[in-house]
Design a protein around this motif. Structure first.
Motif, PDB file in Angstrom:
ATOM      1  N   MET A 112       0.847  -1.189   0.000  1.00  0.00           N
ATOM      2  CA  MET A 112       0.000   0.000   0.000  1.00  0.00           C
ATOM      3  C   MET A 112       0.885   1.242   0.000  1.00  0.00           C
ATOM      4  SD  MET A 112      -2.886   1.157   2.804  1.00  0.00           S
ATOM      5  CE  MET A 112      -3.890  -0.286   2.535  1.00  0.00           C
ATOM      6  N   PHE A 113       0.724   2.098  -1.039  1.00  0.00           N
ATOM      7  CA  PHE A 113       1.438   3.362  -1.058  1.00  0.00           C
ATOM      8  C   PHE A 113       0.913   4.229   0.075  1.00  0.00           C
ATOM      9  CE2 PHE A 113       1.645   2.011  -5.549  1.00  0.00           C
ATOM     10  CZ  PHE A 113       3.016   1.970  -5.686  1.00  0.00           C
ATOM     11  N   ASP A 114       1.735   5.158   0.555  1.00  0.00           N
ATOM     12  CA  ASP A 114       1.329   5.923   1.722  1.00  0.00           C
ATOM     13  C   ASP A 114       0.178   6.874   1.428  1.00  0.00           C
ATOM     14  OD1 ASP A 114       2.856   4.959   3.929  1.00  0.00           O
ATOM     15  OD2 ASP A 114       4.614   5.687   2.894  1.00  0.00           O
ATOM     16  N   GLU A 115       0.069   7.340   0.168  1.00  0.00           N
ATOM     17  CA  GLU A 115      -1.102   8.131  -0.179  1.00  0.00           C
ATOM     18  C   GLU A 115      -2.356   7.290  -0.004  1.00  0.00           C
ATOM     19  OE1 GLU A 115      -3.118  10.135  -4.143  1.00  0.00           O
ATOM     20  OE2 GLU A 115      -0.951   9.879  -4.075  1.00  0.00           O
ATOM     21  N   GLN A 116      -2.311   6.038  -0.461  1.00  0.00           N
ATOM     22  CA  GLN A 116      -3.447   5.134  -0.301  1.00  0.00           C
ATOM     23  C   GLN A 116      -3.679   4.806   1.172  1.00  0.00           C
ATOM     24  OE1 GLN A 116      -1.775   2.091  -2.846  1.00  0.00           O
ATOM     25  NE2 GLN A 116      -3.292   2.499  -4.431  1.00  0.00           N
ATOM     26  N   LEU A 117      -2.591   4.655   1.930  1.00  0.00           N
ATOM     27  CA  LEU A 117      -2.706   4.371   3.356  1.00  0.00           C
ATOM     28  C   LEU A 117      -3.517   5.450   4.054  1.00  0.00           C
ATOM     29  CD1 LEU A 117      -1.814   2.837   5.960  1.00  0.00           C
ATOM     30  CD2 LEU A 117       0.192   4.330   5.983  1.00  0.00           C
ATOM     31  N   TYR A 118      -3.224   6.704   3.755  1.00  0.00           N
ATOM     32  CA  TYR A 118      -3.935   7.785   4.427  1.00  0.00           C
ATOM     33  C   TYR A 118      -5.348   7.958   3.905  1.00  0.00           C
ATOM     34  CZ  TYR A 118      -0.333   9.051   7.613  1.00  0.00           C
ATOM     35  OH  TYR A 118       0.539   9.018   8.667  1.00  0.00           O
ATOM     36  N   ASP A 119      -5.608   7.481   2.690  1.00  0.00           N
ATOM     37  CA  ASP A 119      -6.998   7.425   2.242  1.00  0.00           C
ATOM     38  C   ASP A 119      -7.789   6.422   3.079  1.00  0.00           C
ATOM     39  OD1 ASP A 119      -6.651   9.347   0.320  1.00  0.00           O
ATOM     40  OD2 ASP A 119      -6.384   7.932  -1.341  1.00  0.00           O
ATOM     41  N   VAL A 120      -7.091   5.405   3.633  1.00  0.00           N
ATOM     42  CA  VAL A 120      -7.741   4.382   4.461  1.00  0.00           C
ATOM     43  C   VAL A 120      -7.866   4.836   5.908  1.00  0.00           C
ATOM     44  CG1 VAL A 120      -7.501   2.049   5.411  1.00  0.00           C
ATOM     45  CG2 VAL A 120      -7.026   2.469   2.990  1.00  0.00           C
ATOM     46  N   ILE A 121      -6.775   5.344   6.502  1.00  0.00           N
ATOM     47  CA  ILE A 121      -6.781   5.654   7.937  1.00  0.00           C
ATOM     48  C   ILE A 121      -7.108   7.103   8.255  1.00  0.00           C
ATOM     49  CG2 ILE A 121      -5.040   3.860   8.271  1.00  0.00           C
ATOM     50  CD1 ILE A 121      -3.047   6.101   8.959  1.00  0.00           C
TER      51      ILE A 121
ATOM     52  N   LEU B 106      -4.321   0.434  24.222  1.00  0.00           N
ATOM     53  CA  LEU B 106      -5.317  -0.634  24.190  1.00  0.00           C
ATOM     54  C   LEU B 106      -6.584  -0.187  23.471  1.00  0.00           C
ATOM     55  CD1 LEU B 106      -5.040  -1.952  27.863  1.00  0.00           C
ATOM     56  CD2 LEU B 106      -3.698  -2.642  25.855  1.00  0.00           C
ATOM     57  N   GLU B 107      -6.705   1.111  23.217  1.00  0.00           N
ATOM     58  CA  GLU B 107      -7.915   1.669  22.603  1.00  0.00           C
ATOM     59  C   GLU B 107      -7.805   1.644  21.083  1.00  0.00           C
ATOM     60  OE1 GLU B 107     -10.538   2.496  24.297  1.00  0.00           O
ATOM     61  OE2 GLU B 107      -9.596   2.176  26.262  1.00  0.00           O
ATOM     62  N   ASP B 108      -8.778   1.041  20.449  1.00  0.00           N
ATOM     63  CA  ASP B 108      -8.728   0.902  18.991  1.00  0.00           C
ATOM     64  C   ASP B 108      -8.693   2.251  18.285  1.00  0.00           C
ATOM     65  OD1 ASP B 108      -9.030  -1.027  16.615  1.00  0.00           O
ATOM     66  OD2 ASP B 108     -10.635   0.419  16.257  1.00  0.00           O
ATOM     67  N   HIS B 109      -9.457   3.231  18.763  1.00  0.00           N
ATOM     68  CA  HIS B 109      -9.504   4.517  18.072  1.00  0.00           C
ATOM     69  C   HIS B 109      -8.167   5.237  18.143  1.00  0.00           C
ATOM     70  CE1 HIS B 109     -10.152   6.094  22.165  1.00  0.00           C
ATOM     71  NE2 HIS B 109      -9.791   7.270  21.693  1.00  0.00           N
ATOM     72  N   VAL B 110      -7.374   4.985  19.180  1.00  0.00           N
ATOM     73  CA  VAL B 110      -6.027   5.553  19.273  1.00  0.00           C
ATOM     74  C   VAL B 110      -5.120   4.920  18.229  1.00  0.00           C
ATOM     75  CG1 VAL B 110      -3.963   5.650  20.731  1.00  0.00           C
ATOM     76  CG2 VAL B 110      -6.202   6.220  21.690  1.00  0.00           C
ATOM     77  N   ARG B 111      -5.166   3.615  18.112  1.00  0.00           N
ATOM     78  CA  ARG B 111      -4.291   2.916  17.163  1.00  0.00           C
ATOM     79  C   ARG B 111      -4.673   3.216  15.723  1.00  0.00           C
ATOM     80  NH1 ARG B 111      -5.813  -1.206  20.530  1.00  0.00           N
ATOM     81  NH2 ARG B 111      -6.708  -2.432  18.810  1.00  0.00           N
ATOM     82  N   ARG B 112      -5.955   3.395  15.445  1.00  0.00           N
ATOM     83  CA  ARG B 112      -6.397   3.604  14.059  1.00  0.00           C
ATOM     84  C   ARG B 112      -5.864   4.907  13.469  1.00  0.00           C
ATOM     85  NH1 ARG B 112      -6.938  -0.635  14.812  1.00  0.00           N
ATOM     86  NH2 ARG B 112      -5.090  -0.481  13.512  1.00  0.00           N
ATOM     87  N   ALA B 113      -5.513   5.852  14.296  1.00  0.00           N
ATOM     88  CA  ALA B 113      -5.013   7.138  13.809  1.00  0.00           C
ATOM     89  C   ALA B 113      -3.490   7.177  13.717  1.00  0.00           C
ATOM     90  CB  ALA B 113      -5.502   8.265  14.721  1.00  0.00           C
ATOM     91  N   VAL B 114      -2.848   6.009  13.829  1.00  0.00           N
ATOM     92  CA  VAL B 114      -1.389   5.916  13.742  1.00  0.00           C
ATOM     93  C   VAL B 114      -1.046   4.898  12.664  1.00  0.00           C
ATOM     94  CG1 VAL B 114       0.730   5.330  14.975  1.00  0.00           C
ATOM     95  CG2 VAL B 114      -1.122   6.504  16.181  1.00  0.00           C
ATOM     96  N   SER B 115      -0.307   5.321  11.665  1.00  0.00           N
ATOM     97  CA  SER B 115      -0.057   4.475  10.494  1.00  0.00           C
ATOM     98  C   SER B 115       0.712   3.208  10.831  1.00  0.00           C
ATOM     99  CB  SER B 115       0.703   5.266   9.428  1.00  0.00           C
ATOM    100  OG  SER B 115       1.973   5.685   9.898  1.00  0.00           O
ATOM    101  N   VAL B 116       1.555   3.247  11.856  1.00  0.00           N
ATOM    102  CA  VAL B 116       2.371   2.080  12.209  1.00  0.00           C
ATOM    103  C   VAL B 116       1.512   0.840  12.413  1.00  0.00           C
ATOM    104  CG1 VAL B 116       3.817   1.064  14.029  1.00  0.00           C
ATOM    105  CG2 VAL B 116       4.324   3.352  13.167  1.00  0.00           C
ATOM    106  N   TRP B 117       0.398   1.000  13.105  1.00  0.00           N
ATOM    107  CA  TRP B 117      -0.426  -0.164  13.433  1.00  0.00           C
ATOM    108  C   TRP B 117      -1.008  -0.817  12.187  1.00  0.00           C
ATOM    109  CZ3 TRP B 117       0.130  -2.050  18.100  1.00  0.00           C
ATOM    110  CH2 TRP B 117       0.496  -1.201  19.143  1.00  0.00           C
ATOM    111  N   THR B 118      -1.399  -0.021  11.228  1.00  0.00           N
ATOM    112  CA  THR B 118      -1.900  -0.573   9.973  1.00  0.00           C
ATOM    113  C   THR B 118      -0.786  -1.245   9.189  1.00  0.00           C
ATOM    114  OG1 THR B 118      -3.658   1.084   9.852  1.00  0.00           O
ATOM    115  CG2 THR B 118      -3.032   0.005   7.787  1.00  0.00           C
ATOM    116  N   LYS B 119       0.391  -0.638   9.222  1.00  0.00           N
ATOM    117  CA  LYS B 119       1.505  -1.167   8.432  1.00  0.00           C
ATOM    118  C   LYS B 119       2.030  -2.501   8.958  1.00  0.00           C
ATOM    119  CE  LYS B 119       3.467   2.915   6.225  1.00  0.00           C
ATOM    120  NZ  LYS B 119       4.721   3.675   6.000  1.00  0.00           N
TER     121      LYS B 119
END
Length: 248
Positions: free
Chosen positions: A1-10, A191-204
């Motif tokens: 996933m290119f990072d432009e696409q990553l930020y379209d997701v997260i 431990l909070e999902d909404h915290v992790r979802r706003a950080v690209s590392v967790w998706t990567k």
């Protein structure tokens, strides 16, 4: 996933936790000096754009552009490596927590140097002695982070590319901006999902590594192992975790 696409997701998760941290912003804005015109590269939703300067933003992700608030600086859809501006168009160019997403960071920094008289970049020291080992989350729970930075230019290579000096950036314990390292003294936040979802590392790193890290952290918090292992952090108001400001 290119990072432009990553930020379209997260990108949709950003408003919940990603806000300007005023103490870090003050350091960034001071580094801009007396610049009146500022280009913000990889601008996202506009955090850290100085309110008292004439700002032009560059952001490749449509999702992030759409979340810029009413009245924000005008934003151009472009990439750091190919900025659509003439030489020395701006007094300063800034980039906040974005260089690690660029396909060619060196080329992007040189483009910033081309279009601006001053360059200010917030990034991190990826070395073994820097960010990876200083931050307990990457060191003890998410070693996969090392794979994400493999092959990327070091912070020293980035600085050398534009003749920049480096300043350490301390993270306050109650940091308002929920980037990866922000909750270093508030581990329960991870431990909070909404915290992790706003950080690209967790998706990567992927869902398996994420779940394993979260489960282990939850167990260590419940047993007291995290507190025992990181007791030197409890009394700190700010931590030096390898974040750097490059100023050229």
């Amino acid at each position: 996933m290119f990072d432009e696409q990553l930020y379209d997701v997260i990108g949709a998760a950003y408003p919940a936790t990603r806000r300007t941290e005023p103490r870090i912003a003050a350091q960034v804005w001071a580094a801009l000096g007396d610049a009146r015109t500022v280009l913000n590269v990889g601008a996202g939703t506009g955090s850290y754009e100085p309110p008292d300067r004439q700002v032009t933003a560059v952001e490749p992700s449509a999702v992030m552009r759409a979340q810029r608030p009413a009245g924000a600086a005008p934003c151009v859809a472009a990439s750091a490596e190919d900025l659509p501006f003439a030489d020395q168009s701006f007094d300063a160019a800034m980039a906040f927590s974005t260089v690690h997403h660029w396909p060619d960071p060196i080329a992007g920094l040189r483009e910033m140097r081309r279009v601006a008289k001053r360059v200010v970049v917030f990034t991190h020291d990826d070395s073994e002695a820097g960010w990876l080992r200083r931050f307990w989350l990457s060191r003890d729970y998410l070693p996969e982070v090392a794979n994400l930075i493999e092959g990327r230019p070091s912070v020293h290579a980035l600085a050398d590319a534009i003749g920049a000096r480096m300043e350490p950036v301390l993270i306050p314990w109650d940091c308002a901006d929920g980037f990866f390292e922000a909750y270093w003294r508030r581990p329960e936040a991870y431990l909070e999902d909404h915290v992790r979802r706003a950080v690209s590392v967790w998706t990567k790193v992927g869902p398996e590594a994420e779940q394993r890290a979260v489960d282990k952290l939850r167990d260590d918090l419940a047993s007291g192992r995290w507190a025992e292992r990181n007791r030197e952090l409890v009394g700190l108001d700010a931590a030096e975790l390898g974040l750097r400001l490059l100023v050229a």
